[in-house]
Design a protein around this motif. Structure first.
Motif, PDB file in Angstrom:
ATOM      1  N   ASP A  80     -20.708  72.013  92.388  1.00  0.00           N
ATOM      2  CA  ASP A  80     -21.146  72.983  93.386  1.00  0.00           C
ATOM      3  C   ASP A  80     -21.313  74.370  92.782  1.00  0.00           C
ATOM      4  OD1 ASP A  80     -21.625  73.763  96.214  1.00  0.00           O
ATOM      5  OD2 ASP A  80     -19.831  74.972  95.892  1.00  0.00           O
ATOM      6  N   SER A  81     -20.468  74.720  91.831  1.00  0.00           N
ATOM      7  CA  SER A  81     -20.499  76.054  91.229  1.00  0.00           C
ATOM      8  C   SER A  81     -20.455  75.953  89.711  1.00  0.00           C
ATOM      9  CB  SER A  81     -19.310  76.887  91.715  1.00  0.00           C
ATOM     10  OG  SER A  81     -18.088  76.328  91.256  1.00  0.00           O
ATOM     11  N   PHE A  82     -20.880  77.029  89.056  1.00  0.00           N
ATOM     12  CA  PHE A  82     -20.837  77.041  87.595  1.00  0.00           C
ATOM     13  C   PHE A  82     -19.396  77.046  87.097  1.00  0.00           C
ATOM     14  CE2 PHE A  82     -21.272  78.693  83.303  1.00  0.00           C
ATOM     15  CZ  PHE A  82     -22.364  77.972  82.842  1.00  0.00           C
ATOM     16  N   SER A  83     -18.507  77.708  87.821  1.00  0.00           N
ATOM     17  CA  SER A  83     -17.094  77.732  87.414  1.00  0.00           C
ATOM     18  C   SER A  83     -16.485  76.334  87.473  1.00  0.00           C
ATOM     19  CB  SER A  83     -16.297  78.699  88.295  1.00  0.00           C
ATOM     20  OG  SER A  83     -16.352  78.315  89.656  1.00  0.00           O
ATOM     21  N   LYS A 101     -25.241  73.226  91.661  1.00  0.00           N
ATOM     22  CA  LYS A 101     -25.880  73.706  92.884  1.00  0.00           C
ATOM     23  C   LYS A 101     -26.030  75.227  92.890  1.00  0.00           C
ATOM     24  CE  LYS A 101     -27.228  73.618  97.249  1.00  0.00           C
ATOM     25  NZ  LYS A 101     -28.549  73.111  97.674  1.00  0.00           N
ATOM     26  N   GLU A 102     -25.021  75.938  92.423  1.00  0.00           N
ATOM     27  CA  GLU A 102     -25.022  77.398  92.478  1.00  0.00           C
ATOM     28  C   GLU A 102     -26.253  78.006  91.805  1.00  0.00           C
ATOM     29  OE1 GLU A 102     -22.040  81.146  91.403  1.00  0.00           O
ATOM     30  OE2 GLU A 102     -21.759  79.205  90.411  1.00  0.00           O
ATOM     31  N   ILE A 103     -26.675  77.406  90.698  1.00  0.00           N
ATOM     32  CA  ILE A 103     -27.846  77.936  89.988  1.00  0.00           C
ATOM     33  C   ILE A 103     -29.045  76.998  90.111  1.00  0.00           C
ATOM     34  CG2 ILE A 103     -26.448  79.263  88.357  1.00  0.00           C
ATOM     35  CD1 ILE A 103     -26.893  77.062  86.285  1.00  0.00           C
ATOM     36  N   ASP A 104     -28.898  75.975  90.943  1.00  0.00           N
ATOM     37  CA  ASP A 104     -29.971  75.008  91.197  1.00  0.00           C
ATOM     38  C   ASP A 104     -30.577  74.515  89.885  1.00  0.00           C
ATOM     39  OD1 ASP A 104     -31.769  73.403  92.540  1.00  0.00           O
ATOM     40  OD2 ASP A 104     -33.200  75.025  92.937  1.00  0.00           O
ATOM     41  N   TYR A 105     -29.711  73.962  89.026  1.00  0.00           N
ATOM     42  CA  TYR A 105     -30.193  73.510  87.719  1.00  0.00           C
ATOM     43  C   TYR A 105     -29.771  72.067  87.449  1.00  0.00           C
ATOM     44  CZ  TYR A 105     -31.642  73.490  82.886  1.00  0.00           C
ATOM     45  OH  TYR A 105     -32.281  73.182  81.713  1.00  0.00           O
ATOM     46  N   PHE A 106     -30.763  71.254  87.086  1.00  0.00           N
ATOM     47  CA  PHE A 106     -30.535  69.848  86.738  1.00  0.00           C
ATOM     48  C   PHE A 106     -30.780  69.684  85.244  1.00  0.00           C
ATOM     49  CE2 PHE A 106     -31.113  65.389  86.266  1.00  0.00           C
ATOM     50  CZ  PHE A 106     -30.543  64.766  87.368  1.00  0.00           C
ATOM     51  N   LEU A 117     -28.504  80.824  81.035  1.00  0.00           N
ATOM     52  CA  LEU A 117     -27.066  80.587  81.122  1.00  0.00           C
ATOM     53  C   LEU A 117     -26.698  79.234  80.516  1.00  0.00           C
ATOM     54  CD1 LEU A 117     -24.408  81.797  82.187  1.00  0.00           C
ATOM     55  CD2 LEU A 117     -24.818  80.563  84.324  1.00  0.00           C
ATOM     56  N   ILE A 118     -27.481  78.207  80.813  1.00  0.00           N
ATOM     57  CA  ILE A 118     -27.227  76.879  80.261  1.00  0.00           C
ATOM     58  C   ILE A 118     -27.466  76.884  78.748  1.00  0.00           C
ATOM     59  CG2 ILE A 118     -27.911  74.460  80.299  1.00  0.00           C
ATOM     60  CD1 ILE A 118     -26.362  75.365  82.755  1.00  0.00           C
ATOM     61  N   SER A 119     -28.502  77.590  78.314  1.00  0.00           N
ATOM     62  CA  SER A 119     -28.754  77.720  76.879  1.00  0.00           C
ATOM     63  C   SER A 119     -27.567  78.374  76.181  1.00  0.00           C
ATOM     64  CB  SER A 119     -30.027  78.537  76.654  1.00  0.00           C
ATOM     65  OG  SER A 119     -30.269  78.718  75.274  1.00  0.00           O
ATOM     66  N   ASP A 165     -18.887  85.153  83.072  1.00  0.00           N
ATOM     67  CA  ASP A 165     -19.361  86.460  82.609  1.00  0.00           C
ATOM     68  C   ASP A 165     -19.498  86.503  81.093  1.00  0.00           C
ATOM     69  OD1 ASP A 165     -19.592  87.513  85.155  1.00  0.00           O
ATOM     70  OD2 ASP A 165     -17.523  88.227  85.194  1.00  0.00           O
ATOM     71  N   ASP A 166     -18.571  85.838  80.394  1.00  0.00           N
ATOM     72  CA  ASP A 166     -18.651  85.802  78.930  1.00  0.00           C
ATOM     73  C   ASP A 166     -19.944  85.126  78.469  1.00  0.00           C
ATOM     74  OD1 ASP A 166     -16.122  87.008  78.594  1.00  0.00           O
ATOM     75  OD2 ASP A 166     -15.127  85.073  78.837  1.00  0.00           O
TER      76      ASP A 166
END
Length: 215
Positions: A80-83, A101-106, A117-119, A165-166
């Motif tokens: 649900d979240s990146f965390s 889900k938070e960043i809508d990324y598959f 962010l995923i990179s 954030d990091d």
């Protein structure tokens, strides 16, 4: 199955993630009823106007609002979240594909990464792998990882911990060149030792891993 659940969540109104379940409501249409039927094993509840609805009876509810609860506690690829993604995949990626889900990324293995962010996450994992390989000792419990580096009369215990954030502020160079230096060059052992000496000197006053992500 993950893709089907993701597609359904994109149609939900009043989306809520709670207790490992996805809650929401959708307008039952011909083009989504079959998707619902295909995830039957993950559905905890279907309701319409307070009454329970069976997946097999969805044809009778075309044009009506359906409340749905989807349990994803056994689907480790949905976050649900990146965390929550980082909590499970902080030091190594544990799945071949995932959705946040938070960043809508598959993400799927082999897919070109078009999200910064995923990179940054994968670049950070590459750095962790390098450090783990050249460390003198590793202590890993679950997703927690401590790395130990030694040189004469000095040492460093590095707790591999970081947050969202990091990663957003990540600023590290070309790690492929670093891998080449450490693992393929004739003088790789000397290069490793020089790097470890510099690492201990760099973090002597602050041995937080996230400091490396800013250098």
């Amino acid at each position: 199955m993950l893709r089907k659940i993701v597609n359904i969540t994109k149609e939900l109104n009043n989306y809520l993630y709670k207790d490992n379940c996805i809650h929401g409501d959708f307008l039952c249409l011909n083009n989504n009823r079959n998707n619902i039927k295909e995830i039957t094993n993950y559905i905890d509840e279907l309701e319409c106007e307070g009454a329970s609805v069976s997946e097999s009876d969805l044809d009778d509810y075309i044009g009506k609002i359906i409340n749905i609860t989807i349990r994803v506690s056994n689907m480790k690829e949905y976050y649900d979240s990146f965390s929550s993604f980082l909590n499970k995949n902080k030091t190594t990626l544990t799945v071949d594909k995932f959705y946040i889900k938070e960043i809508d990324y598959f993400y799927d293995t082999g897919k070109d990464i078009d999200n910064q962010l995923i990179s940054n996450y994968f670049k950070n994992i590459q750095l962790i792998n390098i450090l783990e390989e050249i460390s003198d000792y590793q202590n890993k419990i679950g997703t927690e990882l401590e790395l130990f580096f030694y040189k004469v009369e000095k040492g460093l215990k590095l707790n591999v911990d970081y947050n969202y954030d990091d990663l957003k502020e990540l600023n590290i160079g070309n790690l492929t060149e670093l891998e080449e230096d450490f693992f393929n060059k004739p003088d790789k052992e000397e290069r490793k030792q020089i790097f470890v000496n510099d690492l201990i000197g760099l973090l002597k006053d602050n041995n937080n891993y996230n400091e490396l992500l800013k250098k």
